[in-house]
Design a protein around this motif. Sequence first.
Motif, mmCIF file in Angstrom:
data_model
loop_
_atom_site.group_PDB
_atom_site.id
_atom_site.type_symbol
_atom_site.label_atom_id
_atom_site.label_comp_id
_atom_site.label_asym_id
_atom_site.label_seq_id
_atom_site.Cartn_x
_atom_site.Cartn_y
_atom_site.Cartn_z
ATOM 1 N N TYR A 1 -8.740 9.770 -57.929
ATOM 2 C CA TYR A 1 -8.351 8.966 -56.968
ATOM 3 C C TYR A 1 -9.205 7.508 -56.715
ATOM 4 N N LEU A 2 -10.439 7.940 -57.008
ATOM 5 C CA LEU A 2 -11.624 7.140 -56.746
ATOM 6 C C LEU A 2 -11.858 6.034 -57.967
ATOM 7 N N GLU A 3 -11.394 6.201 -58.795
ATOM 8 C CA GLU A 3 -11.409 5.548 -60.054
ATOM 9 C C GLU A 3 -10.419 4.401 -60.082
ATOM 10 N N VAL A 4 -11.278 2.890 -60.267
ATOM 11 C CA VAL A 4 -10.471 1.719 -60.090
ATOM 12 C C VAL A 4 -9.431 1.895 -61.045
ATOM 13 N N GLU A 5 -9.245 2.124 -62.408
ATOM 14 C CA GLU A 5 -8.108 2.482 -63.311
ATOM 15 C C GLU A 5 -6.841 2.995 -62.817
ATOM 16 N N ASN A 6 -7.235 4.129 -61.828
ATOM 17 C CA ASN A 6 -6.153 4.756 -61.296
ATOM 18 C C ASN A 6 -5.559 4.293 -59.966
ATOM 19 N N ALA A 7 -6.068 3.220 -59.657
ATOM 20 C CA ALA A 7 -5.387 2.329 -58.258
ATOM 21 C C ALA A 7 -4.399 1.149 -58.828
ATOM 22 N N GLU A 8 -3.986 1.452 -59.957
ATOM 23 C CA GLU A 8 -3.107 0.321 -60.502
ATOM 24 C C GLU A 8 -1.833 0.204 -59.488
ATOM 25 N N GLY A 9 -1.506 -0.993 -59.264
ATOM 26 C CA GLY A 9 -0.288 -1.145 -58.366
ATOM 27 C C GLY A 9 -0.610 -0.784 -57.055
ATOM 28 N N MET A 10 -1.488 -0.200 -56.709
ATOM 29 C CA MET A 10 -1.938 0.156 -55.133
ATOM 30 C C MET A 10 -2.037 -1.187 -54.218
ATOM 31 N N PRO A 11 -2.717 -2.284 -54.543
ATOM 32 C CA PRO A 11 -2.613 -3.433 -53.859
ATOM 33 C C PRO A 11 -1.217 -3.966 -53.564
ATOM 34 N N GLU A 12 -0.535 -3.966 -54.448
ATOM 35 C CA GLU A 12 1.027 -4.504 -54.255
ATOM 36 C C GLU A 12 1.797 -3.364 -53.288
ATOM 37 N N LEU A 13 1.553 -2.278 -53.597
ATOM 38 C CA LEU A 13 2.150 -1.172 -52.722
ATOM 39 C C LEU A 13 1.810 -1.416 -51.303
ATOM 40 N N LYS B 1 9.418 -12.053 -53.179
ATOM 41 C CA LYS B 1 8.409 -11.323 -53.955
ATOM 42 C C LYS B 1 9.231 -10.331 -54.710
ATOM 43 N N GLY B 2 10.491 -10.129 -54.372
ATOM 44 C CA GLY B 2 11.197 -8.893 -54.940
ATOM 45 C C GLY B 2 11.119 -7.685 -54.129
ATOM 46 N N TRP B 3 10.551 -7.792 -52.875
ATOM 47 C CA TRP B 3 10.382 -6.677 -52.049
ATOM 48 C C TRP B 3 11.465 -6.267 -51.154
ATOM 49 N N LEU B 4 12.631 -7.061 -51.067
ATOM 50 C CA LEU B 4 13.716 -6.774 -50.511
ATOM 51 C C LEU B 4 14.895 -7.260 -50.998
ATOM 52 N N HIS B 5 15.816 -6.470 -51.043
ATOM 53 C CA HIS B 5 17.092 -6.861 -51.431
ATOM 54 C C HIS B 5 18.322 -6.770 -50.515
ATOM 55 N N PHE C 1 18.152 0.122 -52.816
ATOM 56 C CA PHE C 1 18.181 1.738 -52.847
ATOM 57 C C PHE C 1 17.148 2.068 -54.045
ATOM 58 N N LYS C 2 17.142 1.498 -55.098
ATOM 59 C CA LYS C 2 16.106 1.710 -56.042
ATOM 60 C C LYS C 2 14.670 1.588 -55.637
ATOM 61 N N LEU C 3 14.439 0.468 -54.787
ATOM 62 C CA LEU C 3 12.979 -0.040 -54.212
ATOM 63 C C LEU C 3 12.846 1.217 -53.125
ATOM 64 N N ASP C 4 13.662 1.610 -52.428
ATOM 65 C CA ASP C 4 13.556 2.794 -51.505
ATOM 66 C C ASP C 4 13.297 3.810 -52.042
ATOM 67 N N LYS C 5 13.640 4.426 -53.149
ATOM 68 C CA LYS C 5 13.534 5.570 -53.788
ATOM 69 C C LYS C 5 12.282 5.452 -54.408
ATOM 70 N N VAL D 1 9.759 6.131 -51.565
ATOM 71 C CA VAL D 1 9.804 7.761 -51.174
ATOM 72 C C VAL D 1 8.949 8.316 -52.351
ATOM 73 N N GLU D 2 9.234 8.211 -53.372
ATOM 74 C CA GLU D 2 8.546 8.836 -54.557
ATOM 75 C C GLU D 2 7.139 8.657 -54.371
ATOM 76 N N ALA D 3 6.497 7.521 -54.201
ATOM 77 C CA ALA D 3 5.212 7.145 -54.115
ATOM 78 C C ALA D 3 4.494 7.842 -52.847
ATOM 79 N N ALA D 4 5.302 7.836 -51.789
ATOM 80 C CA ALA D 4 5.038 8.655 -50.559
ATOM 81 C C ALA D 4 4.877 9.978 -50.907
#
Length: 120
Positions: free
Chosen positions: A5-17, A74-78, A86-90, A93-96
Amino acid sequence: MIKDYLEVENAEGMPELADTTLALEFLLMTKTAVRNTAIALTETATPALRKLLKKQLDLAIDLHEETSNFMISKGWLHPYEVTDQFKLDKKSVEAALMIGAMKLYADDTSKRGMMADLGE
């Protein structure tokens, strides 16, 4: 599942999340502020306080609208497309669940041997 988890390449998408999570939390807090201020407004009898609460309510509503519009842009709320939301919420949940399943700590978390033993 990624184990490092500590490698930078594995943190892709985390800032937006993180940004989407913070924005949603802020949106929910402004919604709570609107509700609580409206309740307080209905329970006050002092004209000066009533005027102040009306102003606060207007500000809270404006902030909620601004935050909602930002998240929509930003496309974070529909709010008008239930299927898309529902797709965003799903996805959230999968990320959590993925984060919850990560082995972030060693099996043995005792500090024995790392500090002085005060019991002796």
